[in-house]
Design an enzyme around this catalytic site. Structure first.
Site, PDB file in Angstrom:
ATOM      1  N   ASN A  69       0.690  -1.225   0.002  1.00  0.00           N
ATOM      2  CA  ASN A  69      -0.099   0.206   0.084  1.00  0.00           C
ATOM      3  C   ASN A  69       0.825   1.195  -0.040  1.00  0.00           C
ATOM      4  O   ASN A  69       2.027   1.376   0.450  1.00  0.00           O
ATOM      5  CB  ASN A  69      -1.022  -0.132   1.259  1.00  0.00           C
ATOM      6  CG  ASN A  69      -0.250   0.511   2.534  1.00  0.00           C
ATOM      7  OD1 ASN A  69      -0.241   1.837   2.309  1.00  0.00           O
ATOM      8  ND2 ASN A  69       0.107  -0.155   3.269  1.00  0.00           N
ATOM      9  N   SER A  70       0.200   2.284  -0.648  1.00  0.00           N
ATOM     10  CA  SER A  70       0.792   3.613  -0.455  1.00  0.00           C
ATOM     11  C   SER A  70      -0.179   4.662  -0.480  1.00  0.00           C
ATOM     12  O   SER A  70      -0.490   5.419  -1.311  1.00  0.00           O
ATOM     13  CB  SER A  70       1.845   3.954  -1.768  1.00  0.00           C
ATOM     14  OG  SER A  70       2.277   5.184  -1.941  1.00  0.00           O
ATOM     15  N   CYS A 130       6.280   5.341   8.552  1.00  0.00           N
ATOM     16  CA  CYS A 130       5.526   5.087   7.394  1.00  0.00           C
ATOM     17  C   CYS A 130       6.465   5.334   6.089  1.00  0.00           C
ATOM     18  O   CYS A 130       7.114   6.438   5.765  1.00  0.00           O
ATOM     19  CB  CYS A 130       4.425   6.252   7.298  1.00  0.00           C
ATOM     20  SG  CYS A 130       3.618   6.182   5.828  1.00  0.00           S
ATOM     21  N   GLY A 245       1.813  -7.328  12.328  1.00  0.00           N
ATOM     22  CA  GLY A 245       2.660  -7.824  11.179  1.00  0.00           C
ATOM     23  C   GLY A 245       1.958  -9.146  10.927  1.00  0.00           C
ATOM     24  O   GLY A 245       2.578  -9.972  11.461  1.00  0.00           O
ATOM     25  N   THR A 268      -3.829  -6.025   8.274  1.00  0.00           N
ATOM     26  CA  THR A 268      -4.339  -6.028   6.760  1.00  0.00           C
ATOM     27  C   THR A 268      -5.542  -7.138   6.916  1.00  0.00           C
ATOM     28  O   THR A 268      -6.211  -7.108   5.960  1.00  0.00           O
ATOM     29  CB  THR A 268      -3.127  -6.605   5.996  1.00  0.00           C
ATOM     30  OG1 THR A 268      -2.257  -5.503   5.986  1.00  0.00           O
ATOM     31  CG2 THR A 268      -3.491  -6.970   4.657  1.00  0.00           C
TER      32      THR A 268
END
Lengths: 313, 249
Positions: A69-70, A130, A245, A268
């Site tokens: 993701n960005s 980030c 994570g 996620t």
């Protein structure tokens, strides 16, 4: 009676299962699906001083057992959060932890100070890791002296506990953990996303608009567990570690806990399986029952019990 | 929004590239309206990690229908679901839905995008509105949903770019036959939607958008599109349907 509650940095959490920043908004959307107050805590989407638009699409890309993701920290800014979002969450019966982002030390501090009187926010999670913004973020998370100064500066001015979410994209996570602890951090959150990249072979171009992005999902689980293990080995008695994570089920959550995490964040996995955090809470309960383990606390770092690292035999 | 398990009643190819899936999902079908979509798990493993988004194309009793082209790994896996198997469905999703106001409705579908309009057609007809479909595709092979339009008894016109079926040309060629009293709703490739924005008064144009999504329920911020103020809004949450003058494509 099973005891799932845990006291960390002076705050009692009803259970050790939280949701990770950037994977749960501010908890509002999920209320349509389940009672968010069942969670141990909600870590908010990153909050900055001024509103941020975020990066242009494409912002996400699937990878084997994971995703990149960005997003670029799209958020309404701390004032927007307090005005528009806070009233909607203030009656939810669980703790909120504000993920705080800044481009400068002052910005980080200002965001925290603006949130000091917001009762529902019980702690800050400094986002110094980030990978998707040009300024700030990584800059703070990748330089030991800069990080230590930032943590020290904020710690001196705020009343609420201060957690630091560390980047896995550094040489030694232990050194960065130590810098935070030396500067007075109340807890460490391990780990943020790993810097990654995907190329679209049809267009022969990077798949994300920013070319690189943060890798998350089950693909990063072993790396996160290893880092929790390493930091717990060295500093387990100094500060609590929050594991994040690759957690997508009870087994992966327990791996973090047995490696040394006092609480875990589901990230996620919320995307494709929004009920995941509740399943993990139930799963940990069942595991404790099967093992006749009454207190969750006894599981933390339990894998360290037998010091049988073959490298040292 | 509910996280539910449905039962696959049918999952059949209806053309060389398009499948139709019917899923029994009584927990959510009563709440589905035109414009809604669902997120379906295409694998019980973590690879691929994400669900796939599909417009609900029709509802019959307690089952929903989706139509999909097999274009990638996700849809390929989905095409392997056999009759009677269980499927994870999250939905209904989306807060921005189609506009049902107005007496005459022109529904423009590009390729498989037609599946995003068929439920709307039925809802409008039920409300006594006039409905006309324009169905555009690249070539004859891409015209896979005509039988649905025919069986449901809708009026329609088909255009193919290469003229291999129906009229030759683009659906935009037909727009001059519909005056400003028609409300236009569209779903299909971005190029088609962009063209429509230039040709139709955007205040009576409704666009159902597609976008890459990780969650479908508003939290990943992966699917955003710019609104008229230049701010990013979520296709999955503020959309998927936007009025033509509300978004820039």
């Amino acid at each position: 009676m099973l005891e799932l509650s845990i006291n960390l940095f002076g705050i009692t959490f009803k259970n050790p299962v939280w949701v990770a920043s950037g994977t749960f908004g501010y908890g509002i959307e999920a209320m349509e699906l389940y009672d968010v107050s069942k969670l141990g805590a909600v870590v908010t989407k990153g909050i900055s001083l001024k509103p941020r638009e975020g990066n242009p699409p494409e912002r996400i890309s699937e990878t084997p057992c994971g995703m990149l993701n960005s997003i670029g920290l799209q958020n309404p800014g701390v004032e927007g959060f307090l005005k528009k979002i806070y009233p909607k969450i203030k009656d939810i019966d669980t703790h909120f932890i504000a993920n705080v982002f800044g481009e400068t030390e002052e910005e980080y501090l200002e965001v925290c100070l603006a949130l000091e009187s917001a009762e529902k926010v019980v702690a800050y999670e400094l986002n110094v890791s980030c990978p998707n913004v040009k300024k700030g973020g990584l800059l703070f998370g990748h330089d030991l002296l800069v990080l230590e100064r930032l943590v020290g500066k904020i710690k001196a001015k705020v009343k609420k506990p201060l957690l630091v979410k560390l980047s896995p994209n550094t040489g030694s996570i232990k050194e960065f953990a130590k810098a935070c602890i030396d500067a007075g951090a109340d807890g460490l959150v391990l780990i943020n996303t790993l810097l990654g990249m995907k190329i679209d072979v049809r267009s022969q171009k990077p798949d994300l608009s920013t070319f690189t992005g943060g890798l998350s999902g089950p693909a990063i689980l072993p790396i996160a567990v290893r880092m929790v293990w390493e930091v717990f080995s060295e500093f387990g008695s100094a500060v609590p570690i929050v594991g994040v994570g690759g957690i997508h089920d009870t087994d992966s959550a327990l791996q973090h806990i047995l490696a040394g995490a006092s609480a875990v964040q589901v990230g996620t996995a919320n995307f494709s399986d929004p009920m995941c955090p509740l399943k993990v809470i139930e799963g940990i309960k069942n595991y404790m029952e099967e093992r006749k383990e009454r207190s969750f606390k006894n599981l933390i770092g339990k894998a360290h019990g037998l010091k049988l690292n073959p490298h040292f035999l | 929004m509910r996280d539910t398990k449905g039962k696959v009643l049918q999952n059949l190819p209806i053309s060389p590239r398009t499948y139709m899936m019917q899923v029994l999902a009584p927990q959510i079908t009563p709440y589905i309206r035109a414009g809604h979509f669902v997120m379906i798990k295409v694998s019980h493993t973590k690879d691929p990690i994400g669900r796939r988004a599909f417009a609900v194309a029709d509802i019959k009793k307690e089952s929903l229908f989706i139509f999909y082209d097999v274009v990638g790994r996700g849809t390929e896996l989905l095409s392997g679901f056999s009759q009677g198997s269980q499927v994870d469905i999250l939905g209904p999703l989306g807060k921005g839905l189609f506009n049902l106001e107005g007496d005459k409705h022109l529904l423009i579908g590009g390729g498989i995008g037609l599946a995003g309009l068929t439920l709307l057609g039925k809802e409008l007809r039920k409300a006594g509105k006039t409905v006309f479909f324009l169905y555009g595709a690249r070539s004859k092979e891409h015209v896979s949903m005509e039988s649905w339009l025919k069986e449901e008894g809708f009026d329609y016109l088909i255009y193919t770019q290469d003229g291999s079926y129906g009229k030759k040309g683009l659906i935009t060629d037909a727009l001059s036959d519909f005056d400003s009293s028609w409300v236009v709703s569209a779903c299909g490739p971005k190029g088609m939607l962009k063209a429509l924005k230039n040709l139709v008064d955007p205040s009576r144009l409704y666009l159902s958008l597609e976008s890459r999504m990780a969650c479908g329920w508003g939290v990943c911020l992966g699917c955003v599109v710019k609104n008229k103020e230049g701010k990013y809004v979520r296709v999955c949450y503020e959309g998927p349907v936007f009025r033509g003058d509300e978004v820039s494509l």
